[in-house]
Design an enzyme around this catalytic site. Structure first.
Site, PDB file in Angstrom:
ATOM      1  N   ASP A 321     -23.745 -52.892 -13.363  1.00  0.00           N
ATOM      2  CA  ASP A 321     -24.622 -51.497 -13.869  1.00  0.00           C
ATOM      3  C   ASP A 321     -25.358 -51.427 -12.186  1.00  0.00           C
ATOM      4  OD1 ASP A 321     -24.214 -51.213 -16.359  1.00  0.00           O
ATOM      5  OD2 ASP A 321     -25.588 -52.549 -16.897  1.00  0.00           O
ATOM      6  N   THR A 394     -46.144 -30.020 -17.024  1.00  0.00           N
ATOM      7  CA  THR A 394     -46.403 -29.463 -15.677  1.00  0.00           C
ATOM      8  C   THR A 394     -45.539 -29.941 -14.566  1.00  0.00           C
ATOM      9  OG1 THR A 394     -47.892 -31.158 -15.469  1.00  0.00           O
ATOM     10  CG2 THR A 394     -48.832 -29.121 -16.572  1.00  0.00           C
ATOM     11  N   LEU A 396     -46.519 -32.309 -12.771  1.00  0.00           N
ATOM     12  CA  LEU A 396     -47.087 -32.569 -11.588  1.00  0.00           C
ATOM     13  C   LEU A 396     -48.249 -33.723 -11.870  1.00  0.00           C
ATOM     14  CD1 LEU A 396     -48.092 -29.011 -10.784  1.00  0.00           C
ATOM     15  CD2 LEU A 396     -46.440 -30.299  -9.690  1.00  0.00           C
TER      16      LEU A 396
END
Length: 692
Positions: A321, A394, A396
């Site tokens: 992986d 958002t 953000l």
């Protein structure tokens, strides 16, 4: 929920106990092994080892002849000396196996302390935690629901169906720091004998008493369920064949010598047979296999069969992986790209302040980057600061501080929030970062876009060199990731893997394994989730994580108690060390015979054929001394090689041709030279002692 408690640096008492118990010179192990070696002299038990069985049968015959000579008043001391050392040859062989088993038994005793006598709280109604009945753990059945609260031992293996708790698994894994277990996902499997430290769990029992993970682990480290591997069986057949050939060859010597009128005695012929058949590898073969399993256990990996360990040594393809194995698993700040007209330090200050309240690994990495590259120390979060948390809407996050707004987030989202177009230079930088497998985050102060932070899933240090070493061994490394092909290609190039599977789904892994096996390759892979179970079951070596689901642990043929995916590389090395050790000692054992020809054959026939004295290159004192010296060396070399069989031949990642050359040089040539020196030294000692 994040694993708040994991700490790979802390080792528990259980692991220290296992390692202490497995030292080669532990007096308790050696004394117990001495008794077990005597018990193993039972001919029925030795039938599975044809070389040592023949040695015991011949020892009994020579003993009987020595007793008959003593009772008849005939010279018997020489025959008795041969008989004693033949018996010691058998005893040393059984002692080697007993020491290997004793190390595993000492480890099993440490594990049994974790099992103990456990009481369970059997839920009478699964939806009501207040209705439970005390029950012995041995009385639990598969499918029962039990309540486990803080301070309780988990009574048996199971799956968490409700609740979340921290669990101390030191009794099984040796890791003293608790780990989180919760319902659903890949952290739902729990192991019997582990301790709930906080909160509570409702566990559905998945293993009956006597069939739990701990029970299977104890059986494996004791060697109780160890079956011979195909290579061991093939080598047994080879050794049995060589024994038959030498038996026929020795029998023909009787007729040859009788024709000359001076047939050798039966004890002399017995000594010749035992020194020529491969007793060294015959006595050490079982110990080598058991020690291979033992090395895995001391490395905190449990193999469900010796076949799995052996297969690891023959692996051609390694599936790994990406996240947590090849890379660190968390994106880290790796660079700052300022907007035109902005200094890098100014961008670093804004990035630091926008990340001040960000507790994610990415946020902390921004603080670390600003400190290491620009000497900026993160201040304490002011009380009047307004934290702007990240939201999926958002995209953000940031901070309002001292009348200024600091933000960071997705490039497009931050540009849209500011109502400004992205400068071409920043747009190109963001595109380049994304194309290379990274994540660009834009940073702003107030309404001004200052630049971009480059986040990367950092490739682990030294991993490229390890993959190069595997490549020299002829092993193909394949990275498996859910990333898109562009990102996967960038990380694969940086890590140095040979191939990659991007946007991987369970069926993609399974198909790749089957295709490789159809080409005659052996495949190893690791996994922890239910979706990994089909591939783990299909792979020749399936390493399941202890923290993984029950389905994954049952599908694989190895379980890593540390749940470290990179352990797969060490597992391959241990498997190769097992095969190298077996091959090296087989080469040494067969090469030993060369010196014994020069010791015994001239001693037997020098009277009838004086010309054979030229073969007495060691200038041994007498025929009796030559024969006895060879028999003594044949017994002592087994004892001398026991530490090497248990510890294993040193492994180095070289190709098959280089490995063959090294083995032939060290163990082939060494196997020829060592007996010449050893037999001569023993001959001199016998002369000094006046024995021969």
């Amino acid at each position: 929920m994040p694993d708040l408690f994991s700490s790979p640096s802390h080792q528990g008492e259980a692991r220290r106990g296992l390692r202490a118990a497995s030292t080669l010179v532990d007096p308790a192990i050696l004394s117990r092994a001495a008794l077990d070696a005597l018990r193993k002299l039972n001919p029925v038990a030795l039938l599975r080892n044809p070389v040592i069985f023949v040695t015991e049968a011949v020892s009994a015959l020579v003993t009987a002849l020595a007793l008959r000579a003593a009772l008849a008043g005939e010279p018997w001391h020489f025959q008795a000396g041969i008989a004693v050392w033949l018996w010691l040859t058998v005893l040393f062989a059984t002692f080697a196996e007993a020491v290997a088993e004793g190390r595993g038994r000492a480890q099993a005793d440490s594990l049994r302390q974790a099992r103990g006598t456990t009481r369970a709280k059997l839920l009478l109604r699964g939806d009501d935690r207040s209705l439970w009945q005390p029950r012995s753990a041995e009385e639990l059945r598969v499918g029962d629901l039990v309540l486990v609260e803080a301070g309780d031992l988990i009574p048996s293996d199971g799956e968490v169906v409700e609740g979340i708790a921290s669990v101390n698994e030191a009794a099984v894994t040796g890791e003293s720091a608790p780990v989180i277990r919760e319902s659903g996902g890949d952290r739902s499997a729990v192991t019997g004998g582990t301790l709930v430290v906080s909160d509570w769990l409702v566990v559905r029992i998945t293993a009956a008493s006597g069939a739990t993970f701990l029970d299977r682990m104890i059986a494996m480290v004791e060697g109780a369920s160890r079956q011979k591997t195909p290579n061991e069986i093939a080598l047994d057949i080879l050794l049995a064949g060589m024994t038959i050939i030498f038996l026929i060859a020795v029998a023909t010597l009787v007729g040859l010598a009788s024709w000359n009128g001076q047939p050798p005695s039966v004890p002399v012929l017995a000594a010749l047979l035992i020194t020529l058949i491969p007793t060294t590898i015959g006595g050490l073969l079982s110990a080598i296999g058991i020690a291979g399993m033992d090395r895995l256990v001391r490395f905190n990996v449990l193999a469900t069969s010796g076949r799995a360990v052996e297969a690891a040594g023959d692996v051609d393809v390694l599936l790994l992986d990406k996240t947590g194995t090849i890379t660190l698993g968390n994106r880290q700040a790796a660079g700052l790209i300022p907007a035109p007209g902005v200094g890098e330090r100014e961008l670093a200050e804004a990035a630091l302040l926008s990340s001040l309240a960000d507790e994610t690994p990415e946020g902390r990495s921004v603080l670390a980057y600003a400190r290491e590259r620009h000497g900026l120390t993160a201040p304490a979060l002011p009380e009047d600061a307004v934290i702007v948390p990240f939201t999926a809407q958002t995209r953000l996050s940031g901070l309002d501080l001292a009348g200024q707004r600091y933000r960071k987030g997705a490039v497009e989202s931050l540009a849209a929030a500011l109502g400004t177009a992205l400068p071409p230079a920043l747009a190109q930088a963001a595109e380049r970062i994304a194309r290379q497998g990274g994540t660009p985050l834009a940073v702003s102060r107030d309404d001004r876009l200052l630049g971009v932070i480059e986040l990367k899933d950092i490739v682990k240090p030294g991993i490229r060199e390890r993959f190069a070493a595997l490549r020299r061994m002829g092993i193909r490394t394949v990275m498996v990731t859910g990333d898109n092909r562009l990102t996967a290609a960038a990380i694969a190039t940086e890590a140095g893997v040979d191939d990659f599977i991007a946007e991987a789904k369970p069926e993609d892994k399974l198909r790749y394994i089957r295709e490789a096996q159809a080409e005659g390759r052996l495949v190893a892979m690791c996994g922890d989730g239910t979706n990994d179970a089909p591939a783990l079951a299909q792979a020749d070596v399936g390493l399941a994580m202890q923290t993984g689901t029950q389905a994954a642990r049952e599908a694989g043929n190895m379980v890593d108690l540390d749940s470290d995916p990179t352990k797969l590389i060490e597992v391959v090395e241990i498997g190769k060390q097992l095969l190298i050790t077996r091959g090296a000692l087989t080469t040494f054992s067969i090469a030993n015979d060369v010196a014994k020809y020069f010791a015994i054959l001239p001693a037997i026939f020098v009277t009838s054929y004086p010309e054979l004295q030229a073969l007495n290159v060691m200038h041994l004192a007498s025929p009796e001394s030559a024969i006895l010296s060879a028999v003594i060396f044949n017994a002592l070399i087994i004892v001398a090689l026991v530490p090497l069989a248990l510890r294993g031949v040193r492994f180095s990642p070289v190709g098959a041709a280089a490995l063959l050359r090294r083995n032939l040089l060290v163990y082939g040539v060494g196997g020829v030279i060592a007996p010449f020196a050893g037999i001569k030294i023993i001959d001199l000692l016998l002369q000094l002692l006046g024995i021969a």
